[in-house]
Scaffold this active site. Structure first.
Site, PDB file in Angstrom:
ATOM      1  N   ARG A  62      -4.841  -3.775  12.951  1.00  0.00           N
ATOM      2  CA  ARG A  62      -6.295  -3.936  12.772  1.00  0.00           C
ATOM      3  C   ARG A  62      -6.639  -5.405  12.981  1.00  0.00           C
ATOM      4  NH1 ARG A  62      -5.098  -0.014   8.755  1.00  0.00           N
ATOM      5  NH2 ARG A  62      -6.077   1.984   9.262  1.00  0.00           N
ATOM      6  N   TYR A 122       0.481  -6.223  13.047  1.00  0.00           N
ATOM      7  CA  TYR A 122      -0.612  -5.515  12.371  1.00  0.00           C
ATOM      8  C   TYR A 122      -1.652  -5.033  13.375  1.00  0.00           C
ATOM      9  CZ  TYR A 122      -3.861  -4.294   8.673  1.00  0.00           C
ATOM     10  OH  TYR A 122      -4.699  -3.602   7.821  1.00  0.00           O
ATOM     11  N   ASP A 155      -5.892  -8.078   5.904  1.00  0.00           N
ATOM     12  CA  ASP A 155      -7.277  -7.997   6.368  1.00  0.00           C
ATOM     13  C   ASP A 155      -8.195  -7.828   5.163  1.00  0.00           C
ATOM     14  OD1 ASP A 155      -6.753  -5.434   5.585  1.00  0.00           O
ATOM     15  OD2 ASP A 155      -7.156  -4.490   7.524  1.00  0.00           O
ATOM     16  N   GLU A 197       0.806  -1.232   0.000  1.00  0.00           N
ATOM     17  CA  GLU A 197       0.000   0.000   0.000  1.00  0.00           C
ATOM     18  C   GLU A 197       0.836   1.276   0.000  1.00  0.00           C
ATOM     19  OE1 GLU A 197      -2.593  -2.811   2.520  1.00  0.00           O
ATOM     20  OE2 GLU A 197      -0.488  -2.442   2.219  1.00  0.00           O
ATOM     21  N   ASP A 206      -2.128  -5.338   3.078  1.00  0.00           N
ATOM     22  CA  ASP A 206      -2.385  -5.690   4.482  1.00  0.00           C
ATOM     23  C   ASP A 206      -3.192  -6.982   4.625  1.00  0.00           C
ATOM     24  OD1 ASP A 206      -0.998  -3.545   5.433  1.00  0.00           O
ATOM     25  OD2 ASP A 206      -2.736  -2.268   5.745  1.00  0.00           O
ATOM     26  N   GLU A 228      -9.738  -5.178   3.897  1.00  0.00           N
ATOM     27  CA  GLU A 228      -9.406  -4.060   3.019  1.00  0.00           C
ATOM     28  C   GLU A 228      -8.145  -4.358   2.211  1.00  0.00           C
ATOM     29  OE1 GLU A 228     -11.064  -1.158   2.350  1.00  0.00           O
ATOM     30  OE2 GLU A 228     -12.677  -2.106   3.482  1.00  0.00           O
ATOM     31  N   HIS A 276      -6.084 -12.812  13.011  1.00  0.00           N
ATOM     32  CA  HIS A 276      -4.724 -12.317  13.200  1.00  0.00           C
ATOM     33  C   HIS A 276      -4.359 -12.357  14.674  1.00  0.00           C
ATOM     34  CE1 HIS A 276      -5.334 -10.972   9.162  1.00  0.00           C
ATOM     35  NE2 HIS A 276      -6.250 -10.105   9.521  1.00  0.00           N
TER      36      HIS A 276
END
Length: 900
Positions: A306, A304, A83, A8, A81, A85, A351
């Site tokens: 989130r 991470y 997740d 990203e 990432d 998103e 996670h």
């Protein structure tokens, strides 16, 4: 052959490229490369929820860069990432590249890592997988739902409730929680109750406190002593009694450490302990995750951020236990590792919890590589993670009952911290510390059964019950998590949207709903109750999670929702404005017309004395009006006007706030070309050069609610906050062209969004100054004129500055390594003179002119542009000016959203 890796952010790309070497080229997508166009029809339910996607200028540019790099590449690794998103960004990149025919002969693999460390990245690259289709479908369903609710419900709001902004699927439910809490506070009736406390003495004369628990043989409930008469009678009974120790109860209790942080608990604890907003916390956590430079390598400091899983990797737990033993000793290491399970509703434990990537990187070791805010958050994460694997704390609790043989019983309680365990490192803050007593430090003197107790003093105290507290960011996130509303990546954006739409405001770190927000909530609960119901929203979140698990068909979930939702919207087409007014007036009547102490009718019109006041909807929003209109034209604005223009609060362009207490001059609120401002007095007609004192409103202030005290505070700026305890320099607060700031000497530091220019204290001001000092360093006086030579951090690296002359430091040279002589030589050799601010066309002064001598030439150069005006209109500059608007439509499309 070079393989391509897509992440990203540029900082991640730079770090990962170092880990992977020359055989890979790592590029950044800069978040989402495309999104749904912000117009009706981007999601089409009639076509089985087909969606249109559009890349903005930045997204299109990045896709072109990636497509160009793929020529001759063998494999494209999507390393966004780990997740939902992140999976969606990878899917968008792959799909958009495929549409450009850029993937012919190129393998596409997905890799994820929970931490940005060399070992984690290498392991991920060695174990690639395909894109997670169920996770992508969950993203598509969530994005479509949010779009459909926003673009279908918001127009209904605009038509039926003028002045409202828009409605969101989850934001509206969060707003309802805030509004309902405020309604509870408004109708709350305080109840009186009394307690009786006694100061007792042991036979040796040691004092200890005790409370009356039984009176006249009956156990006291909270409201048994509900007036002064009964409380004084109980007080007299205790004073007259002779007490002996009837019972002493001792027991040892254990307190286990809290689990490691997940997204929501990190936001809560950072809010309570550090005063950080949810957005601020997530921004700092992102920086810690992406890493800092240590020993020549960029290393991610935390995993991470989130996540809603509380489990930890086995190797991380092992390293923590070793660290605990080395630092605190064997007694602080539990026999077996602690294993945590999430208690949150609908938790998706995909996670790990948030933890340091390397437990050996202690906060004090990395603090010098971080700014003040990053260091505070890392310290919090580190200690919480390490404490979760420590032994429980042990407390010896004692309860002593004293009786007088006549029906009165006093109880004394206390506890002794027998073994501190995890408390040696970390204590979890409570949401409302005022309700908690520090039982760890309340120690009773030695007391034995049968001991006589002498009464030294007895006091009856009056109390009143308190209303439920307003939600803070921490408590609202906690409530939403308990209800199963929203997900880790959405909490920060939800709270931000509510404030940006002026539906709520934040005062003393607590949410207060604006009248606009309460009107929207009342409308939605009256006509769309199901869609702002917490149970319905939580159930929909659960269905979305089931889609991510591959257990639900995403289009079937959308069909079921859309059929009912579109029918509910269709029913409002024939809804009359009068029906809306009646519903809102009934719902919000207690708020707009609270009961008066004198018993008079709060709805009686003060103008005509006959009409009934009620809620009205006008062209520009809601207001209070009289039922005798048009005979009586009395109106009253709400706390926040329906229109967006704050000048609605001004009559004839100004509003009198009061008089200055010293001079007697009028203090007025006015609107100028740059917004609202306050003014002291009026211009002197005889002295046209003399202007009255003026001050712009600070960020967060509203013209409709501005008070005289606030206006006087603004007019008195700059405000002396205090003196720096070490340097003795003055620290002042003021408002500049870029907003409120604090100043110490030549050092300026901008305030954060939640800071108040009128109320900031010395400690907070010193934090901002210290943070700014991290990015600027004075290395001495220039030998030529004695002016200060500075070294600063810039966008493109550190640089030296002397007056208006700047020079970049050589590549690889740190700020702290530059000497005065080196900086002076560098400025002389490579220095460039900055043009005066706001005069891009002005000719730069000569390098030789030091800062002290630039004032005079500046006046001359100010006149120069007039003479050179024709030269300032070359054809090359006009197109550049016109090019900017072309980008505006794309700017409306959120390209880097990480929250549904």
């Amino acid at each position: 052959m070079t393989d391509i890796v897509v992440v990203e952010s540029p900082s991640k790309a730079k770090t990962i490229n170092k880990y992977l070497g020359d055989s890979y080229k790592v590029l950044a997508s800069f978040g989402h490369v495309r999104d749904l166009p912000p117009k009706d029809g981007s999601v089409r339910p009639d076509e089985d929820f087909a969606m249109d996607w559009q890349a903005d200028d930045r997204g299109a540019k990045q896709l072109s860069e990636i497509a160009k790099a793929l020529k001759g590449a063998g494999t494209l690794y999507l390393a966004t990432d780990p997740d939902r998103e992140g999976e969606a960004i990878s899917w968008h990149v792959q799909t958009a590249l495929a549409e450009r025919n850029a993937l012919k002969g190129v393998k596409v693999r997905r890799v994820t890592f929970n931490e940005i460390t060399k070992s984690a990245v290498k392991h991920a690259m060695a174990h690639p997988r395909d894109l997670d289709t169920p996770l992508i479908e969950a993203y598509l369903a969530r994005r479509a739902l949010d779009y459909l609710v926003g673009f279908t419900l918001s127009p209904v709001l605009w038509r039926k409730l003028p002045g409202s902004r828009s409605a969101g699927r989850v934001q509206s439910v969060a707003l309802r929680l805030i509004c309902e809490r405020e309604a509870e506070i408004e109708v709350f009736k305080a109840r009186e109750y009394w307690t009786v406390e006694a100061s007792m003495l042991t036979p040796t004369g040691a004092p200890y406190p005790a409370r009356l628990t039984h009176y006249q043989g009956k156990k006291l409930e909270q409201f048994d002593l509900n007036n002064e008469v009964s409380a004084r009678a109980a007080e007299a009974a205790v004073k007259a009694g002779t007490f002996n120790v009837a019972n002493v109860e001792k027991k040892r209790t254990r307190r286990s450490p809290p689990p490691p942080f997940i997204t929501s608990t990190l936001q809560q604890e950072a809010s309570r302990k550090l005063g950080f907003s949810s957005q601020q916390t997530m921004r700092l956590a992102q920086q810690l995750y992406e890493g800092v430079e240590i020993g020549g390598d960029t290393v991610g400091l935390i995993t991470y951020m989130r996540t809603d899983g509380v489990q930890l990797a086995q190797e991380a737990v092992s390293s923590m236990r070793k660290q605990i033993q080395a630092e605190f000793g064997e007694a602080y290491v539990p026999v077996a590792p602690r294993i945590y399970q999430s208690k949150a509703k609908n938790a998706q434990e995909a996670h790990e919890a948030i933890r340091p990537t390397d437990i050996a990187l202690k906060p004090e070791k990395v603090a010098r590589m971080l700014n003040a805010e990053q260091a505070k958050l890392y310290d919090l994460i580190y200690k919480r993670a390490l404490a979760c694997q420590m032994s429980p704390a042990e407390l010896d609790q004692t309860a002593v009952d004293l009786t007088d043989g006549k029906g009165q019983t006093l109880r004394a309680t206390g506890s002794v911290l027998a073994f501190d365990g995890f408390l040696k490192l970390y204590r979890e803050d409570q949401d409302d510390p005022s309700d908690q007593q520090d039982e760890d430090s309340r120690i009773l003197p030695p007391i034995a059964k049968g001991d006589p107790a002498k009464t030294r003093d007895v006091t009856a105290s009056q109390h009143f019950t308190q209303p439920p507290p307003r939600f803070s960011e921490a408590s609202l996130v906690k409530k939403m998590e308990e209800l199963g509303i929203g997900r880790p990546s959405t909490y920060a954006s939800i709270l931000s949207v509510l404030r940006d739409r002026n539906y709520v405001k934040l005062e003393a770190r607590r949410f207060i709903p604006e009248d606009r927000g309460r009107l929207v909530t009342a409308f939605l609960t009256s006509f769309f109750a199901r869609y702002v119901d917490t149970g319905f929203t939580a159930n929909l979140e659960e269905q979305l999670d089931q889609i991510a698990e591959g257990n639900e068909d995403w289009r079937a979930v959308l069909r079921a929702f859309w059929d009912d939702f579109s029918a509910a919207v269709a029913q409002t087409k024939d809804l009359k404005i009068s029906d809306v007014i009646d519903a809102l007036d009934a719902d919000l009547g207690p708020h707009f017309f609270p009961t008066r102490e004198d018993g008079t009718d709060p709805r009686l019109c003060p103008a005509c004395g006959e009409g009934r006041l009620g809620l009205k909807l006008g062209r520009f929003g809601s207001f209070i009006g009289c039922s005798n209109y048009p005979t009586c034209q009395y109106t009253r604005k709400l706390a926040v006007e329906g229109g967006d223009d704050e000048s609605d609060a001004l009559k004839d362009g100004m509003r009198l706030l009061g008089q200055h207490p010293d001079t007697g001059e009028d203090i007025t609120l006015r609107r100028g070309p740059y917004g609202l401002y306050v003014q002291q007095g009026e211009p002197d007609p005889e002295d046209k050069k003399a202007k009255p004192k003026r001050a712009s409103l600070a960020r967060g202030m509203e013209g409709a609610t501005l008070t005289l005290e606030e206006a006087l505070g603004l007019l008195s700026l700059p405000r002396l906050i205090g003196l720096h305890p070490e340097t003795g320099q003055k620290i002042e607060a003021n408002i500049g062209r870029f907003g409120p700031y604090v100043k110490m000497g030549a050092l300026f530091a901008s305030m954060d969004r939640d800071d108040s220019v009128l109320h900031m204290g010395l400690n907070r001001a010193m934090e901002l100054i210290a943070k700014k000092q991290d990015s600027i360093k004075s290395i001495g006086a220039h030998p030529k004129d004695g002016a200060e030579v500075l070294v600063r951090k810039g966008r493109f690296g550190p640089y030296a500055q002397w007056g208006n002359v700047v020079a970049n430091l050589p590549r690889g040279v740190e700020m702290t390594a530059v000497t005065l002589d080196e900086a002076v030589a560098l400025l002389a050799e490579k220095g460039k003179t900055l043009a005066p601010r706001g005069k891009k066309g002005a000719k730069a002064p000569a390098k030789k002119a030091p800062a002290a001598k630039k004032a005079a030439p500046a006046k001359d150069t100010a006149k120069a542009p007039a003479a050179k005006a024709p030269a300032k209109k070359p054809a090359a500059k006009k197109p550049a000016a016109k090019a900017a608007p072309a980008k505006k439509p794309a700017a409306k499309t959120p390209a880097a959203k990480t929250a549904g």
